[in-house]
Scaffold this motif. Structure first.
Motif, PDB file in Angstrom:
ATOM      1  N   ASP A   1       0.843  -1.180   0.000  1.00  0.00           N
ATOM      2  CA  ASP A   1       0.000   0.000   0.000  1.00  0.00           C
ATOM      3  C   ASP A   1       0.889   1.246   0.000  1.00  0.00           C
ATOM      4  N   LEU A   2       0.334   2.344  -0.478  1.00  0.00           N
ATOM      5  CA  LEU A   2       1.066   3.611  -0.487  1.00  0.00           C
ATOM      6  C   LEU A   2       1.302   4.161   0.913  1.00  0.00           C
ATOM      7  N   ASP A   3       0.392   3.864   1.818  1.00  0.00           N
ATOM      8  CA  ASP A   3       0.433   4.448   3.157  1.00  0.00           C
ATOM      9  C   ASP A   3       0.759   3.369   4.183  1.00  0.00           C
ATOM     10  N   GLY A   4       1.909   3.516   4.821  1.00  0.00           N
ATOM     11  CA  GLY A   4       2.325   2.533   5.809  1.00  0.00           C
ATOM     12  C   GLY A   4       1.405   2.424   7.002  1.00  0.00           C
ATOM     13  N   ARG A   5       0.631   3.455   7.293  1.00  0.00           N
ATOM     14  CA  ARG A   5      -0.304   3.397   8.422  1.00  0.00           C
ATOM     15  C   ARG A   5      -1.359   2.320   8.203  1.00  0.00           C
ATOM     16  N   HIS A   6      -1.770   2.138   6.961  1.00  0.00           N
ATOM     17  CA  HIS A   6      -2.732   1.082   6.658  1.00  0.00           C
ATOM     18  C   HIS A   6      -2.133  -0.290   6.980  1.00  0.00           C
ATOM     19  N   LEU A   7      -0.878  -0.485   6.588  1.00  0.00           N
ATOM     20  CA  LEU A   7      -0.240  -1.784   6.793  1.00  0.00           C
ATOM     21  C   LEU A   7       0.033  -2.034   8.272  1.00  0.00           C
ATOM     22  N   GLU A   8       0.371  -0.989   9.013  1.00  0.00           N
ATOM     23  CA  GLU A   8       0.555  -1.153  10.450  1.00  0.00           C
ATOM     24  C   GLU A   8      -0.747  -1.569  11.127  1.00  0.00           C
ATOM     25  N   ASP A   9      -1.849  -1.023  10.639  1.00  0.00           N
ATOM     26  CA  ASP A   9      -3.157  -1.405  11.180  1.00  0.00           C
ATOM     27  C   ASP A   9      -3.416  -2.887  10.918  1.00  0.00           C
ATOM     28  N   LEU A  10      -3.084  -3.348   9.709  1.00  0.00           N
ATOM     29  CA  LEU A  10      -3.259  -4.762   9.393  1.00  0.00           C
ATOM     30  C   LEU A  10      -2.375  -5.634  10.287  1.00  0.00           C
ATOM     31  N   LYS A  11      -1.111  -5.256  10.436  1.00  0.00           N
ATOM     32  CA  LYS A  11      -0.192  -6.044  11.270  1.00  0.00           C
ATOM     33  C   LYS A  11      -0.756  -6.231  12.676  1.00  0.00           C
ATOM     34  N   SER A  12      -1.379  -5.198  13.199  1.00  0.00           N
ATOM     35  CA  SER A  12      -1.888  -5.258  14.575  1.00  0.00           C
ATOM     36  C   SER A  12      -3.032  -6.251  14.729  1.00  0.00           C
ATOM     37  N   LYS A  13      -3.619  -6.667  13.620  1.00  0.00           N
ATOM     38  CA  LYS A  13      -4.774  -7.566  13.661  1.00  0.00           C
ATOM     39  C   LYS A  13      -4.410  -9.020  13.351  1.00  0.00           C
TER      40      LYS A  13
END
Length: 267
Positions: free
Chosen positions: A93-105
């Motif tokens: 994804d372009l935005d790492g915040r999205h991927l960090e949210d996924l990692k947390s789940k």
């Protein structure tokens, strides 16, 4: 609540005997019909609904042992399912915040099968060649301009293994909220414009989108997808429109809200 949405779906145009392939809504997805999640980087919304093309990719993720990729995963609704299916998945994804949210789940045993790549497709994928057995990109490619779109299709071909497949869903021009552009679209199409759905002045016509979307958009039909994918060497397995019954009524037009293509890189 589930029964209510079942009755709503039965009343919608295109339900049941539609000639166009439609989105199937299952009970655990009914709440998502009310929820479009805005992305954090003004790249539209994530729809937490599994369309038929994504469903094919997710079915493959249950058995495919070679690496898979999702481009523009946003908060990773589909990626999470693929990883929980046991896939070795690269999530972009372009935005790492999205991927960090996924990692947390993700549970630790699932997380170990994930690779995360923050960056722009195709520009940040230059080093990758013949890596993936399948690639999913849902409602991503319409954010490109025509040149970027063609570059993206070529890069898809390059990063797929021989026999690998691309599963692509894009916004089509047949959306009620964009209906004022249809006459221009058809005029440009008849005049031979290869990308008649490219709009550079989105905010002028839709100032309300400034907080949610990019200033340009590239609406695409199945025939355009087929032309461009064949041009770089893909074998088209199928293409068409998706009847997005999961979209709000104010957006749906005639059952052609999204276009899709499934294409294979020859062995």
């Amino acid at each position: 609540f589930v029964g209510f949405w079942e009755e709503v779906l039965k009343s919608l145009p295109g339900h049941g005997s539609s000639l166009r392939e439609g989105v199937k809504i299952v009970p655990q997805q009914t709440q998502a019909l009310c929820t479009r999640v805005p992305t954090l980087n003004k790249m539209g919304w994530m729809h937490p609904i599994i369309d038929p093309i994504t469903a094919e990719f997710l079915e493959l993720s249950k058995t495919e042992k070679r690496p898979l990729l999702e481009i523009g995963a946003a908060f990773g609704y589909a990626s999470k399912i693929a990883l929980e299916n046991g896939a070795h998945l690269w999530v972009n994804d372009l935005d790492g915040r999205h991927l960090e949210d996924l990692k947390s789940k993700l549970e630790p045993e699932v997380l170990k099968n994930a690779n995360f790549l923050v960056g722009h497709f195709p520009h940040d994928f230059k080093e990758l060649k013949e890596k993936f057995a399948a690639v999913l990109a849902v409602r991503v490619f319409h954010f490109f301009n025509p040149k970027e779109f063609q570059e993206a299709v070529l890069k898809l071909f390059e990063i797929l293994l021989p026999g690998g497949r691309a599963y692509i869903v894009v916004e089509a021009p047949y959306l009620k909220t964009w209906a004022m552009h249809l006459e221009e679209y058809e005029t440009r199409k008849k005049a031979g414009d290869p990308f008649p759905g490219y709009l550079e002045n989105v905010y002028q016509a839709h100032p309300d989108l400034k907080d949610y979307a990019q200033p340009t958009i590239l609406f695409l039909e199945a025939e355009t997808l087929e032309r461009e994918f064949k041009k770089v060497g893909f074998k088209v397995l199928k293409s068409g429109f998706l009847n997005r019954r999961d979209y709000p009524r104010r957006i749906r037009l005639d059952g052609r809200e999204c276009a899709y293509i499934v294409a294979e890189k020859p062995e």
